[in-house]
Enzyme design. Structure first.
Site, PDB file in Angstrom:
ATOM      1  N   TYR A  61       0.434  -1.232  -0.108  1.00  0.00           N
ATOM      2  CA  TYR A  61      -0.296  -0.133  -0.501  1.00  0.00           C
ATOM      3  C   TYR A  61       0.736   1.631   0.001  1.00  0.00           C
ATOM      4  O   TYR A  61       1.386   1.637   0.847  1.00  0.00           O
ATOM      5  CB  TYR A  61      -0.714   0.151   1.475  1.00  0.00           C
ATOM      6  CG  TYR A  61      -2.082  -1.036   1.024  1.00  0.00           C
ATOM      7  CD1 TYR A  61      -2.166  -2.119   0.126  1.00  0.00           C
ATOM      8  CD2 TYR A  61      -2.540  -1.175   2.103  1.00  0.00           C
ATOM      9  CE1 TYR A  61      -3.378  -2.837   0.338  1.00  0.00           C
ATOM     10  CE2 TYR A  61      -3.658  -2.285   2.297  1.00  0.00           C
ATOM     11  CZ  TYR A  61      -3.471  -3.441   1.550  1.00  0.00           C
ATOM     12  OH  TYR A  61      -5.084  -4.291   1.756  1.00  0.00           O
ATOM     13  N   ARG A 136      -1.396 -12.692  -2.084  1.00  0.00           N
ATOM     14  CA  ARG A 136      -2.156 -13.316  -3.478  1.00  0.00           C
ATOM     15  C   ARG A 136      -1.344 -14.551  -4.029  1.00  0.00           C
ATOM     16  O   ARG A 136      -0.006 -14.518  -3.616  1.00  0.00           O
ATOM     17  CB  ARG A 136      -1.651 -12.013  -4.493  1.00  0.00           C
ATOM     18  CG  ARG A 136      -2.883 -11.288  -4.192  1.00  0.00           C
ATOM     19  CD  ARG A 136      -3.146 -10.577  -5.687  1.00  0.00           C
ATOM     20  NE  ARG A 136      -4.647  -9.078  -5.480  1.00  0.00           N
ATOM     21  CZ  ARG A 136      -5.842  -9.706  -5.449  1.00  0.00           C
ATOM     22  NH1 ARG A 136      -5.908 -10.564  -6.089  1.00  0.00           N
ATOM     23  NH2 ARG A 136      -6.928  -8.748  -5.545  1.00  0.00           N
ATOM     24  N   SER A 165      -4.740 -14.008   1.921  1.00  0.00           N
ATOM     25  CA  SER A 165      -6.381 -13.512   1.377  1.00  0.00           C
ATOM     26  C   SER A 165      -5.803 -13.585  -0.091  1.00  0.00           C
ATOM     27  O   SER A 165      -4.501 -13.976  -0.689  1.00  0.00           O
ATOM     28  CB  SER A 165      -5.362 -12.176   1.070  1.00  0.00           C
ATOM     29  OG  SER A 165      -5.763 -10.579   0.545  1.00  0.00           O
ATOM     30  N   ASN A 166      -7.035 -13.753  -0.907  1.00  0.00           N
ATOM     31  CA  ASN A 166      -7.286 -14.025  -2.631  1.00  0.00           C
ATOM     32  C   ASN A 166      -6.830 -15.546  -2.525  1.00  0.00           C
ATOM     33  O   ASN A 166      -6.984 -16.086  -3.563  1.00  0.00           O
ATOM     34  CB  ASN A 166      -6.799 -12.766  -2.786  1.00  0.00           C
ATOM     35  CG  ASN A 166      -7.105 -11.771  -2.443  1.00  0.00           C
ATOM     36  OD1 ASN A 166      -7.915 -11.447  -2.337  1.00  0.00           O
ATOM     37  ND2 ASN A 166      -6.062 -11.013  -1.906  1.00  0.00           N
ATOM     38  N   GLN A 187      -8.716 -13.504   3.609  1.00  0.00           N
ATOM     39  CA  GLN A 187      -9.583 -13.007   3.444  1.00  0.00           C
ATOM     40  C   GLN A 187      -9.449 -11.452   1.866  1.00  0.00           C
ATOM     41  O   GLN A 187      -8.382 -12.880   1.013  1.00  0.00           O
ATOM     42  CB  GLN A 187      -7.812 -10.662   3.568  1.00  0.00           C
ATOM     43  CG  GLN A 187      -9.104  -9.669   3.504  1.00  0.00           C
ATOM     44  CD  GLN A 187      -7.905  -8.115   3.807  1.00  0.00           C
ATOM     45  OE1 GLN A 187      -7.993  -7.128   3.489  1.00  0.00           O
ATOM     46  NE2 GLN A 187      -6.864  -8.610   4.590  1.00  0.00           N
ATOM     47  N   SER A 217     -12.943  -4.696  -0.034  1.00  0.00           N
ATOM     48  CA  SER A 217     -14.171  -3.889  -0.909  1.00  0.00           C
ATOM     49  C   SER A 217     -15.129  -3.954  -0.325  1.00  0.00           C
ATOM     50  O   SER A 217     -16.346  -4.907  -1.848  1.00  0.00           O
ATOM     51  CB  SER A 217     -13.531  -4.311  -2.054  1.00  0.00           C
ATOM     52  OG  SER A 217     -14.030  -3.093  -3.337  1.00  0.00           O
ATOM     53  N   GLY A 221     -15.407  -0.453  -3.800  1.00  0.00           N
ATOM     54  CA  GLY A 221     -14.772   0.436  -4.422  1.00  0.00           C
ATOM     55  C   GLY A 221     -15.917   1.705  -3.802  1.00  0.00           C
ATOM     56  O   GLY A 221     -15.565   2.951  -4.464  1.00  0.00           O
ATOM     57  N   GLY A 279     -12.797   1.104   4.312  1.00  0.00           N
ATOM     58  CA  GLY A 279     -11.289   1.920   3.934  1.00  0.00           C
ATOM     59  C   GLY A 279     -11.732   3.225   3.471  1.00  0.00           C
ATOM     60  O   GLY A 279     -10.572   3.599   3.087  1.00  0.00           O
ATOM     61  N   SER A 280     -12.920   4.120   3.949  1.00  0.00           N
ATOM     62  CA  SER A 280     -13.291   5.105   4.182  1.00  0.00           C
ATOM     63  C   SER A 280     -11.896   6.040   5.021  1.00  0.00           C
ATOM     64  O   SER A 280     -11.567   5.321   6.098  1.00  0.00           O
ATOM     65  CB  SER A 280     -14.612   6.140   4.093  1.00  0.00           C
ATOM     66  OG  SER A 280     -14.775   7.114   4.228  1.00  0.00           O
TER      67      SER A 280
END
Length: 315
Positions: A61, A136, A165-166, A187, A217, A221, A279-280
């Site tokens: 990130y 990932r 995750s994923n 996740q 998400s 999004g 995520g805001s």
């Protein structure tokens, strides 16, 4: 606020977690401004003061800048470190790392997992990561090598618990069989506009293996949020949001709340105990999202929204 255990760990999370990927407003470190960092620190502190206990990050990130900003916020609030769950992820490598010709890739080699963890610890200024996740799936992943890396990190006190995750369910199984410690979270992207996990075995596996699903998400999004004026009509149509929003609004009106709260409550209804990652960076929305934890949708409401998302009857 109600809490949920993350898998079979001792970690207790609020029913919603806070995601740090938007903290500085960009993915490009060269574009980060002092104002952006200030906004990020304020968002983290606003989430903590609102009651969130799980803070999710990743080394990619903004190329580590969000981990740094999170760590700065952590130091600004006395006692915060002992009251939160620090989660971050590793395994994604960008093109050009560490030499110009290097391709984009995923890397679950033991050396890279351990090195990445140590860098994240330095950026956040902490001694231990509570929840460390593989970001990932690396198609060259060797479960035994992953297990060795996890064991070293746990034995050294650098990580308390692990997750993924994923992942596809079969790779989760392969990693778990090799690891002496439990994988406590998985996740994945889950929202009214992204239903795959309900039918591909992911949520079923989470219930069987006692892993907590973390939903990234959860508002597609922002398309399912309180405001989505910057989302094109084409994107809404492609995601199914053009079908979902009218039903979300109808349920929200009947319940006297916002579409964002209903969209999050829809996820919370599932018996796998999904933890949506909000995520805001807007303080009001950070606080508003928590209302979802106090709202129980009926089965009829839940399926009404599901059918709107599917755009077709159940089989």
């Amino acid at each position: 606020m109600e809490t949920v255990s993350l898998g079979i760990s001792s970690l207790l999370s609020t029913r919603l977690g806070y995601g740090c990927w938007r903290l500085v407003g960009t993915w490009n470190p060269a574009e980060v401004t002092p104002e952006g960092k200030t906004q990020g620190r304020r968002a983290v502190i606003a989430a903590f003061e609102a009651g969130y206990t799980l803070f999710d990050n990743a080394d990619i990130y903004c190329r580590g800048v969000t981990e740094e900003v999170f760590g700065e916020a952590l130091k600004m609030v006395s006692g915060m470190r002992d009251k939160v769950i620090i989660a971050t992820k590793c395994g994604i490598r960008f093109p050009g790392d560490p030499y110009p010709e290097a391709p984009q890739r995923y890397d679950f080699s033991a050396e890279y997992i351990i090195w990445s963890c140590e860098q994240s610890l330095k950026r956040m200024g902490v001694e231990t990561i509570d929840l460390y996740q593989l970001h990932r799936p690396d198609l060259l992943a060797n479960p035994e090598e992953v297990a060795m890396a996890f064991s070293k990190l746990k034995q050294s006190g650098k990580v308390r618990y692990f997750g993924v995750s994923n992942f596809r369910p079969t790779l989760v199984t392969a990693i778990q069989v090799a690891c002496p410690m439990p994988l406590v979270v998985h996740q994945v992207e889950i929202s009214l506009a992204k239903l795959d996990t309900f039918t591909d075995g992911t949520l079923d596996q989470c219930m069987v293996e006692k892993m907590t699903p973390l939903a990234w998400s959860p508002l597609a999004g922002g398309m399912l949020g309180s405001s989505n004026g910057n989302v094109s009509e084409e994107k809404k149509k492609a995601s199914g949001a053009d079908r979902i929003l009218p039903v979300l609004d109808a349920v929200a009106k009947a319940r006297g709340t916002s579409r964002m709260v209903i969209a999050l409550a829809w996820l919370l209804k599932h018996p796998s105990k999904i933890v949506p990652i909000v995520g805001s960076t807007n303080g009001d929305r950070i606080r508003e999202a928590l209302k979802a934890a106090d709202l129980e949708l009926t089965r009829d409401e839940w399926y009404r929204l599901l059918l709107a998302s599917r755009g077709e009857p159940l089989p």
